[in-house]
Design a protein around this motif. Structure first.
Motif, PDB file in Angstrom:
ATOM      1  N   GLU A   1       0.942  -1.152  -0.068  1.00 61.25           N
ATOM      2  CA  GLU A   1       0.012   0.020   0.084  1.00 61.25           C
ATOM      3  C   GLU A   1       0.955   1.224  -0.162  1.00 61.25           C
ATOM      4  OE1 GLU A   1      -3.347   1.683  -0.425  1.00 61.25           O
ATOM      5  OE2 GLU A   1      -3.815  -0.225   0.776  1.00 61.25           O
ATOM      6  N   ARG A   2       1.207   1.849  -1.275  1.00 61.71           N
ATOM      7  CA  ARG A   2       2.328   2.884  -1.470  1.00 61.71           C
ATOM      8  C   ARG A   2       1.384   3.984  -1.909  1.00 61.71           C
ATOM      9  NH1 ARG A   2       6.710   1.711   1.414  1.00 61.71           N
ATOM     10  NH2 ARG A   2       7.521  -0.487   0.749  1.00 61.71           N
ATOM     11  N   ASP A   3       1.604   5.296  -1.404  1.00 59.06           N
ATOM     12  CA  ASP A   3       1.195   6.397  -1.562  1.00 59.06           C
ATOM     13  C   ASP A   3       1.545   6.738  -3.134  1.00 59.06           C
ATOM     14  OD1 ASP A   3       0.043   9.082  -1.473  1.00 59.06           O
ATOM     15  OD2 ASP A   3       1.951  10.008  -0.868  1.00 59.06           O
TER      16      ASP A   3
ATOM     17  N   ALA B   1       8.369   2.350  -4.069  1.00 54.59           N
ATOM     18  CA  ALA B   1       7.242   2.102  -5.014  1.00 54.59           C
ATOM     19  C   ALA B   1       7.908   1.575  -6.331  1.00 54.59           C
ATOM     20  CB  ALA B   1       6.220   3.183  -5.249  1.00 54.59           C
ATOM     21  N   TYR B   2       8.778   2.265  -6.902  1.00 58.79           N
ATOM     22  CA  TYR B   2       9.818   1.708  -8.086  1.00 58.79           C
ATOM     23  C   TYR B   2      10.068   0.525  -7.996  1.00 58.79           C
ATOM     24  CZ  TYR B   2      10.064   6.886  -8.628  1.00 58.79           C
ATOM     25  OH  TYR B   2       9.809   8.173  -9.008  1.00 58.79           O
ATOM     26  N   PHE B   3      10.907   0.133  -6.856  1.00 60.89           N
ATOM     27  CA  PHE B   3      11.363  -1.153  -6.684  1.00 60.89           C
ATOM     28  C   PHE B   3      10.308  -2.191  -6.549  1.00 60.89           C
ATOM     29  CE2 PHE B   3      12.893  -4.426  -3.817  1.00 60.89           C
ATOM     30  CZ  PHE B   3      14.023  -4.847  -4.472  1.00 60.89           C
ATOM     31  N   ASN B   4       9.300  -2.086  -5.737  1.00 59.01           N
ATOM     32  CA  ASN B   4       8.145  -2.831  -5.638  1.00 59.01           C
ATOM     33  C   ASN B   4       7.433  -3.339  -6.946  1.00 59.01           C
ATOM     34  OD1 ASN B   4       5.050  -2.897  -3.821  1.00 59.01           O
ATOM     35  ND2 ASN B   4       6.258  -4.560  -4.506  1.00 59.01           N
TER      36      ASN B   4
ATOM     37  N   LYS C   1       5.413  15.363  -3.744  1.00 62.36           N
ATOM     38  CA  LYS C   1       3.578  15.226  -3.756  1.00 62.36           C
ATOM     39  C   LYS C   1       3.723  13.786  -3.293  1.00 62.36           C
ATOM     40  CE  LYS C   1       2.415  18.413  -7.258  1.00 62.36           C
ATOM     41  NZ  LYS C   1       1.389  18.482  -8.355  1.00 62.36           N
ATOM     42  N   VAL C   2       4.472  12.837  -3.090  1.00 61.55           N
ATOM     43  CA  VAL C   2       4.270  11.374  -2.813  1.00 61.55           C
ATOM     44  C   VAL C   2       5.243  11.024  -1.715  1.00 61.55           C
ATOM     45  CG1 VAL C   2       2.934  10.819  -4.766  1.00 61.55           C
ATOM     46  CG2 VAL C   2       5.364  10.531  -4.734  1.00 61.55           C
ATOM     47  N   ASN C   3       5.086  10.053  -0.970  1.00 60.90           N
ATOM     48  CA  ASN C   3       6.004   9.741   0.100  1.00 60.90           C
ATOM     49  C   ASN C   3       6.898   8.545  -0.642  1.00 60.90           C
ATOM     50  OD1 ASN C   3       4.929  11.125   2.278  1.00 60.90           O
ATOM     51  ND2 ASN C   3       3.359   9.820   2.429  1.00 60.90           N
TER      52      ASN C   3
END
Length: 235
Positions: free
Chosen positions: A174-176, A202-205, A195-197
């Protein structure tokens, strides 16, 4: 070319977001067409809201009779075809599944999601039987906690695997950044870090997820190659 369909009979499982991530990352080095069968037209809406810079093509196909045609045409011009279906066990989903080389069923692992995942898997298997072909199904756990896996999710995964259902090892957290794809009408790698955490995680996931899908597709492609060779030798 491989046709990968995303399917669930329940909303809120990250189905469209997962399809979007796969399309974006694959299209960085491959030709990709998304066939959007969702009446909400999320890919079209993403574009209307200002989305741009995508390297993948997308077509909206809401008529069940047109879905096989759109998938077939996309297969002729793209290395990968990704189909995003409506969250319903309907004729469109059945026709998309029947033309797929793999169906990915999304689930957050909650008891309700698992019931719908089971329905989705049964639906795909019925479509496969009707089409007279084997359609591999993989379950993708989505919207997971960044730290630790809950007992509920662990049990859900164990139950599926004990029942012969294959679950991808990678889970989408669950990523921003994932939520921002449609919120900001942006590609994952174009998101403003202000603007995002923590977009890097998230890139890696997302990359790990795509790599696992490709690994799962490899035996399918090898099987298709063997069948093609056997036909040529028989001729």
């Amino acid at each position: 070319m491989p046709v990968i369909t995303f399917f669930q009979t329940k909303g809120g499982t990250g189905k469209t977001t997962s399809a979007f991530l796969l399309a974006e990352i694959l299209s960085r080095s491959n030709s990709v067409t998304v066939v959007d069968c969702d009446p909400n037209k999320p890919f079209e809406e993403w574009k209307k809201d200002g989305g741009n810079g995508e390297k993948f093509e997308f077509v909206t196909a809401l008529d069940p009779d047109r879905v096989p045609h759109e998938i077939a045409e996309a297969s002729g011009r793209s290395a990968f075809v990704i189909v995003d279906t409506e969250g319903s066990a309907n004729q469109t989903a059945a026709r998309a599944a029947a033309m797929s080389d793999m169906v990915i069923v999304t689930s957050t692992g909650t008891p309700l999601d698992q019931k719908h995942a089971a329905k989705a898997i049964k639906f795909v298997r019925t479509a496969a039987k009707t089409a007279g072909k084997d359609i591999p199904v993989r379950v993708l756990m989505t919207r997971q906690k960044a730290v630790g896996v809950s007992r509920t999710v662990k049990q859900a995964i164990a139950n599926m695997r004990n029942s012969g259902v294959e679950v991808l090892d990678c889970q989408l957290i669950e990523r921003d950044a994932f939520a921002a794809l449609f919120g900001y009408a942006s590609l994952l790698f174009d998101l403003d870090p202000k603007k995002v955490n923590d977009p890097g995680r998230a890139y890696f996931n997302a990359r790990v997820f795509v790599n696992q899908v490709l690994a799962a597709l490899r035996p399918v492609a090898e099987g298709q190659g063997a069948k093609s060779k056997a036909k040529q030798e028989a001729a």
